[in-house]
Motif scaffolding. Structure first.
Motif, PDB file in Angstrom:
ATOM      1  N   ALA A 128      53.723  59.379   7.911  1.00  0.00           N
ATOM      2  CA  ALA A 128      53.118  59.615   6.667  1.00  0.00           C
ATOM      3  C   ALA A 128      53.448  58.068   5.942  1.00  0.00           C
ATOM      4  O   ALA A 128      52.477  57.623   5.267  1.00  0.00           O
ATOM      5  N   GLU A 129      54.686  57.817   6.043  1.00  0.00           N
ATOM      6  CA  GLU A 129      55.019  56.657   5.213  1.00  0.00           C
ATOM      7  C   GLU A 129      54.395  55.516   5.720  1.00  0.00           C
ATOM      8  O   GLU A 129      54.012  54.580   5.162  1.00  0.00           O
ATOM      9  N   GLN A 130      54.253  55.474   7.279  1.00  0.00           N
ATOM     10  CA  GLN A 130      53.580  54.510   7.846  1.00  0.00           C
ATOM     11  C   GLN A 130      52.312  54.326   7.587  1.00  0.00           C
ATOM     12  O   GLN A 130      51.988  53.186   7.365  1.00  0.00           O
ATOM     13  N   GLU A 131      51.517  55.099   7.582  1.00  0.00           N
ATOM     14  CA  GLU A 131      50.207  55.359   7.080  1.00  0.00           C
ATOM     15  C   GLU A 131      50.002  54.827   5.496  1.00  0.00           C
ATOM     16  O   GLU A 131      49.226  53.766   5.129  1.00  0.00           O
ATOM     17  N   ARG A 132      50.960  55.204   4.696  1.00  0.00           N
ATOM     18  CA  ARG A 132      50.972  54.575   3.337  1.00  0.00           C
ATOM     19  C   ARG A 132      51.291  53.190   3.143  1.00  0.00           C
ATOM     20  O   ARG A 132      50.598  52.333   2.615  1.00  0.00           O
ATOM     21  N   ASP A 151      57.827  52.712  -1.800  1.00  0.00           N
ATOM     22  CA  ASP A 151      57.960  54.117  -1.568  1.00  0.00           C
ATOM     23  C   ASP A 151      57.199  55.100  -2.534  1.00  0.00           C
ATOM     24  O   ASP A 151      56.876  54.686  -3.612  1.00  0.00           O
ATOM     25  N   GLY A 152      57.501  56.372  -2.290  1.00  0.00           N
ATOM     26  CA  GLY A 152      56.883  57.199  -3.076  1.00  0.00           C
ATOM     27  C   GLY A 152      57.575  57.429  -4.559  1.00  0.00           C
ATOM     28  O   GLY A 152      56.996  57.758  -5.244  1.00  0.00           O
ATOM     29  N   LEU A 181      61.370  46.294   1.972  1.00  0.00           N
ATOM     30  CA  LEU A 181      60.738  45.515   2.827  1.00  0.00           C
ATOM     31  C   LEU A 181      60.665  46.047   4.255  1.00  0.00           C
ATOM     32  O   LEU A 181      61.353  46.961   4.789  1.00  0.00           O
ATOM     33  N   TYR A 182      59.518  45.911   4.728  1.00  0.00           N
ATOM     34  CA  TYR A 182      59.055  46.951   5.764  1.00  0.00           C
ATOM     35  C   TYR A 182      58.743  46.136   7.056  1.00  0.00           C
ATOM     36  O   TYR A 182      57.839  45.001   7.012  1.00  0.00           O
ATOM     37  N   ASN A 183      59.206  46.606   8.175  1.00  0.00           N
ATOM     38  CA  ASN A 183      58.651  45.821   9.376  1.00  0.00           C
ATOM     39  C   ASN A 183      57.696  47.092  10.195  1.00  0.00           C
ATOM     40  O   ASN A 183      58.142  47.878  10.805  1.00  0.00           O
ATOM     41  N   PRO A 184      56.587  46.596  10.253  1.00  0.00           N
ATOM     42  CA  PRO A 184      55.609  47.626  10.909  1.00  0.00           C
ATOM     43  C   PRO A 184      55.497  47.827  12.347  1.00  0.00           C
ATOM     44  O   PRO A 184      55.213  48.703  13.025  1.00  0.00           O
ATOM     45  N   ARG A 185      56.185  46.411  12.877  1.00  0.00           N
ATOM     46  CA  ARG A 185      56.516  46.620  14.415  1.00  0.00           C
ATOM     47  C   ARG A 185      57.348  47.423  14.865  1.00  0.00           C
ATOM     48  O   ARG A 185      57.057  48.337  15.954  1.00  0.00           O
ATOM     49  N   LEU A 186      58.494  47.705  14.149  1.00  0.00           N
ATOM     50  CA  LEU A 186      59.682  48.356  14.502  1.00  0.00           C
ATOM     51  C   LEU A 186      59.681  49.900  13.690  1.00  0.00           C
ATOM     52  O   LEU A 186      60.619  50.673  13.976  1.00  0.00           O
TER      53      LEU A 186
END
Length: 73
Positions: A64-68, A28-29, A35-40
Motif C-alpha cells: 500500500a505504501e509502495q503505491e502511495r 507517509d500517512g 527518503l524512499y528507494n523504490p528499487r529496494l
C-alpha cells in the motif's frame, strides 16, 4: 509528527547507502517526510531535518505504501 523538507540541492546529492541509487522525498500517512528507494522498497527516516541513511535503520515498505509513494513522485 511535523512535516519536514530537504533542500533540493541536498536531495539531489543523497543516495541510498545500499544500492547507491537516487532517493525520492515522500510523505507517509502521518505527514512525516521519508527518503524512499523504490528499487529496494525501503524508506529512510528524517530526524529533525537530518536524513538517517543507515541500512540497519531503513524499513521495508508495504504494498500500500509502495503505491502511495509511487503516486507522489
Amino acid at each position: 509528527m511535523a512535516e519536514q523538507t530537504l533542500d533540493s540541492t541536498l536531495l539531489s546529492l543523497l543516495a541510498c547507502p545500499q544500492d547507491k541509487g537516487p532517493l525520492s522525498l515522500v510523505h507517509d500517512g502521518d505527514g512525516a517526510s521519508l527518503l524512499y528507494n523504490p528499487r529496494l522498497r525501503r524508506a529512510y527516516r528524517i530526524d529533525n531535518g537530518i536524513p538517517v541513511l543507515l541500512v540497519d535503520e531503513a524499513r521495508e515498505v508495504s504494498d500500500a505504501e509502495q503505491e502511495r509513494f509511487s503516486a507522489q513522485g
